[in-house]
Design a protein around this motif. Structure first.
Motif, short mmCIF file in Angstrom:
data_model
loop_
_atom_site.label_atom_id
_atom_site.label_comp_id
_atom_site.label_asym_id
_atom_site.label_seq_id
_atom_site.Cartn_x
_atom_site.Cartn_y
_atom_site.Cartn_z
N SER A 134 98.37 112.93 -24.99
CA SER A 134 99.45 112.39 -23.94
C SER A 134 99.33 110.82 -23.93
O SER A 134 100.54 110.31 -24.03
CB SER A 134 99.05 112.94 -22.55
OG SER A 134 99.16 114.39 -22.45
N VAL A 135 98.19 110.41 -24.22
CA VAL A 135 98.18 108.91 -24.19
C VAL A 135 98.74 108.13 -25.47
O VAL A 135 99.37 107.33 -25.55
CB VAL A 135 96.48 108.28 -24.15
CG1 VAL A 135 96.38 106.76 -24.27
CG2 VAL A 135 95.99 108.87 -22.74
N THR A 169 94.78 102.55 -33.44
CA THR A 169 93.55 103.02 -32.89
C THR A 169 93.58 104.08 -32.41
O THR A 169 92.69 105.07 -32.45
CB THR A 169 93.14 101.89 -31.88
OG1 THR A 169 93.20 100.45 -32.63
CG2 THR A 169 91.82 102.18 -31.33
N LEU A 170 94.66 104.36 -31.50
CA LEU A 170 94.71 105.51 -30.96
C LEU A 170 95.05 106.94 -31.74
O LEU A 170 94.50 107.95 -31.66
CB LEU A 170 95.98 105.66 -29.93
CG LEU A 170 96.09 104.65 -28.64
CD1 LEU A 170 97.36 104.80 -27.88
CD2 LEU A 170 94.84 105.55 -27.77
N THR A 171 95.80 106.45 -32.96
CA THR A 171 96.06 107.67 -34.11
C THR A 171 94.78 107.95 -34.61
O THR A 171 94.53 109.02 -34.81
CB THR A 171 97.00 107.23 -35.28
OG1 THR A 171 98.35 107.03 -34.50
CG2 THR A 171 97.05 108.09 -36.19
N GLU A 172 93.84 106.91 -34.90
CA GLU A 172 92.74 107.23 -35.68
C GLU A 172 91.95 108.34 -34.83
O GLU A 172 91.22 109.19 -35.28
CB GLU A 172 92.15 105.94 -35.96
CG GLU A 172 92.70 105.19 -37.22
CD GLU A 172 91.92 103.84 -37.43
OE1 GLU A 172 90.92 103.50 -36.48
OE2 GLU A 172 92.34 103.15 -38.32
N CYS A 173 91.83 107.67 -33.56
CA CYS A 173 91.02 108.67 -32.43
C CYS A 173 91.41 109.96 -32.37
O CYS A 173 90.78 110.91 -32.43
CB CYS A 173 90.76 107.90 -31.21
SG CYS A 173 89.89 108.65 -29.86
N ILE A 204 101.29 113.50 -35.03
CA ILE A 204 100.34 112.30 -34.76
C ILE A 204 100.53 111.61 -36.08
O ILE A 204 100.63 110.37 -36.00
CB ILE A 204 98.99 112.68 -34.42
CG1 ILE A 204 98.81 113.16 -32.87
CG2 ILE A 204 98.16 111.29 -34.80
CD1 ILE A 204 97.67 113.65 -32.72
N LEU A 205 100.38 112.29 -37.27
CA LEU A 205 100.47 111.77 -38.58
C LEU A 205 101.70 111.28 -39.00
O LEU A 205 101.96 110.20 -39.46
CB LEU A 205 99.69 112.70 -39.48
CG LEU A 205 98.34 113.03 -39.47
CD1 LEU A 205 97.99 114.21 -40.32
CD2 LEU A 205 97.47 111.75 -39.69
#
Length: 208
Positions: free
Chosen positions: A31-32, A64-68, A130-131
């Motif tokens: 969601s974030v 950063t959010l994508t990696e997490c 996400i990817l």
């Protein structure tokens, strides 16, 4: 033996709790991530230093959010064989090889199967999003989105079987929809490759 089996039963509930908590954390993270994705600066087509700064700030945030998010979805959910009897160390027999299956265990196993059939396919689709949707900010994610086919096809995890399972919202299963996404990634990779070749300078300059 009874003590060992009791400890094993308790540990399986601990693992189940950890798996469910990992799912909740991953979906909250999604969601974030999605909210940040929607804040991507709009390209006006004009040279604007402020827009470029905004783009770089956004790129750093979404990267950063994508990696997490990838770690939470792929490493902590899909690759651990989420809620499977093997990953939870649930046994339907005792140490002497004698099988047992009471009504409570049977109901629990059915619940776990139902959860896997719902959330494993959904997790795959969210990980793909996400990817794929961050391919501009993180170019290598385009190939990573296509590599999900290998994860889904992995015989040990058996994700493709869950993707093929019919559900009220997907009477034919979701595997065909997933393959459509793989085709989308493949075509996009071809387009990017073609554009990069067109923009390459010629190997030999024929200009007199």
């Amino acid at each position: 033996d009874a003590l060992d089996e009791s400890e094993l039963d308790v540990s399986s509930y601990v693992y189940e709790y950890i798996h469910l908590l990992s799912l909740c954390d991953a979906y909250a993270q999604y969601s974030v991530w999605a909210e940040t994705l929607c804040k991507r600066p709009v390209d006006t087509g004009k040279a604007d230093n402020r827009l470029q700064i905004k783009w770089l700030d956004w790129k750093n945030q979404i990267t950063t959010l994508t990696e997490c998010s990838v770690t939470m979805f792929q490493d902590k959910l899909l690759e651990v064989d989420w809620l499977s009897t093997q990953s939870l160390r649930i046994s339907n027999g005792n140490s002497r090889g004698e099988s047992y299956c009471n009504e409570d265990l049977k109901e629990r196993l059915e619940d776990l199967v139902s959860l896997r059939e719902i959330y494993v396919p959904e997790t795959v689709f969210r990980l793909y999003s996400i990817l794929y949707e961050t391919r501009d900010a993180v170019p290598q994610n385009l190939k990573s989105s296509l590599d999900l086919a290998q994860l889904v096809a992995d015989e040990t995890l058996g994700i493709y079987k869950l993707m093929s399972t019919p559900s009220p919202n997907a009477p034919q299963g979701r595997l065909a929809s997933f393959m459509d996404l793989m085709q989308q990634s493949a075509f996009e990779m071809l387009r990017v490759e073609q554009e990069s070749q067109e923009n390459m300078p010629p190997l030999f300059d024929d200009t007199p």
